[in-house]
Design an enzyme around this catalytic site. Structure first.
Site, PDB file in Angstrom:
ATOM      1  N   HIS A  44     -46.727  53.179   3.553  1.00  0.00           N
ATOM      2  CA  HIS A  44     -45.568  53.871   4.103  1.00  0.00           C
ATOM      3  C   HIS A  44     -46.037  54.942   5.086  1.00  0.00           C
ATOM      4  CE1 HIS A  44     -42.771  52.093   1.163  1.00  0.00           C
ATOM      5  NE2 HIS A  44     -43.705  52.304   0.250  1.00  0.00           N
ATOM      6  N   THR A  66     -12.052  61.342  16.347  1.00  0.00           N
ATOM      7  CA  THR A  66     -13.070  60.432  15.821  1.00  0.00           C
ATOM      8  C   THR A  66     -14.281  60.576  16.715  1.00  0.00           C
ATOM      9  OG1 THR A  66     -11.397  58.867  15.028  1.00  0.00           O
ATOM     10  CG2 THR A  66     -13.628  58.018  15.305  1.00  0.00           C
TER      11      THR A  66
END
Length: 349
Positions: A102, A288
């Site tokens: 990772h 929005t």
């Protein structure tokens, strides 16, 4: 002698950060943010955080499970908060019990693939990355191990956000100082859960078994779930966000892979820092707002009325059918001047 010279030069470049005050930031699971100040006068600081990678099974809906990849065990990963000019020092830990390599890519950082090239660690390793927060705003961070595994790690849950506040605090579109009483982090996540021939969601016992079937669903670009904070219903009912009438609430919304369109049903955003940048003029009175995939956006709203507000991705298919919905429970007194029921439902005369 040459080695001594190189070490001296290296220390000269490091000195500005070495001499600064260090602050250990205690990260908390979303939707909460770590304790922080709205302004940071004086010298920059070194903000120390630790992110531990957890590979584990998560239930994302009733009876629906995924083999998740996470930072600190939550989806999304914890919010990190710094101020402009601070240094962020991240200890990334990959426990020996994990199975995969990772790393971490900070969209708020400059250089080396956002730190991904300097933090690639195998199970049983850790790396420490320090970078200077030169840009203000809200930014995504995520795992980026390379190739096909980069999108896999992101849609398996390895993404979060970081907020870099201006040293003198937030300013609205009129360049006036604004503050917030509460701040919440909503991390929108698309999941791609394989189904069997009968349409039942499959459950896998390990990452290796889940990998290829999940890739098959990912290649369709059609998520099985689009949720807030890791699970359908994670911010509904008893888990709803809370506020009081008169509170200024900062809502930080991230989406690491897909576009989103947050909307408060029954409210607005007084100010939106579009594209997440605090350096640009905030937009006023937005119904929005838009969150491009791979980014985070901040919106500020003063709640005027009590009640249950629904906060959704206004792709209503994703909100209602796939799970991208939350609630905000607001307490206080009702204002009939803003809205009132003139006549309740009754037969037509």
């Amino acid at each position: 002698m040459r080695h001594y010279f190189l070490l001296t030069v290296a220390l000269m470049f490091l000195q500005p950060a070495i001499s600064l005050e260090r602050i250990q930031q205690t990260l908390v699971p979303p939707p909460l943010l770590p304790a922080h100040e709205l302004t940071s006068p004086g010298q920059p600081k070194i903000i120390e955080v630790t992110l531990t990678i957890e590979e584990k099974e998560l239930e994302i809906d009733d009876g629906v499970f995924i083999q998740a990849l996470t930072f600190n065990g939550s989806v999304p990963a914890p919010m990190i908060v710094a101020h402009e000019g601070d240094y962020v020092e991240v200890t990334l830990v990959n426990p020996a019990t994990n199975t995969m390599r990772h790393n971490i890519d900070f969209h708020s950082a400059t250089g080396a693939m956002g730190g991904a090239a300097l933090t690639n660690i195998a199970p049983g390793e850790q790396a420490i990355l320090r970078f200077k927060a030169t840009k203000t705003g809200v930014f995504v961070y995520h795992c980026a191990p390379g190739g096909d595994l980069t999108p896999y790690h992101v849609v398996a849950g390895m993404n979060g956000a970081m907020m870099v506040l201006p040293k003198d605090g937030l300013r609205d579109g009129n360049n006036q100082r604004v503050t917030y009483d509460k701040a919440y982090y909503i991390g929108e996540q698309d999941f791609y859960v394989p189904q069997d021939a009968q349409g039942n969601f499959r459950r896998f016992t390990n990452l290796a078994d889940a990998l290829e079937p999940t890739f098959e669903v990912m290649r369709t670009l059609t998520p099985s779930h689009v949720v807030f904070n890791g699970r359908k219903g994670a911010l509904l009912g008893a888990n709803a966000l809370t506020a009081n009438v008169g509170d200024n609430v900062l809502l930080i919304h991230s989406q690491a892979t897909r576009d989103s369109r947050p909307h408060i049903v029954g409210g607005h955003a007084d100010w939106v820092w579009q594209a997440g940048s605090f350096a640009n003029r905030a937009l006023a009175d937005i119904e929005t707002w838009f969150v491009p995939g791979g980014s985070a956006v901040a919106a500020l709203y003063e709640f005027k009325q009590p009640g249950t507000y629904v906060y959704v991705n206004h792709n209503l298919i994703e909100a209602i059918l796939l799970g991208a919905a939350a609630q905000i429970e607001v307490s206080g007194d009702w204002d009939n001047d803003l809205m009132m029921q003139v006549q309740p439902p009754s037969p037509i005369p």
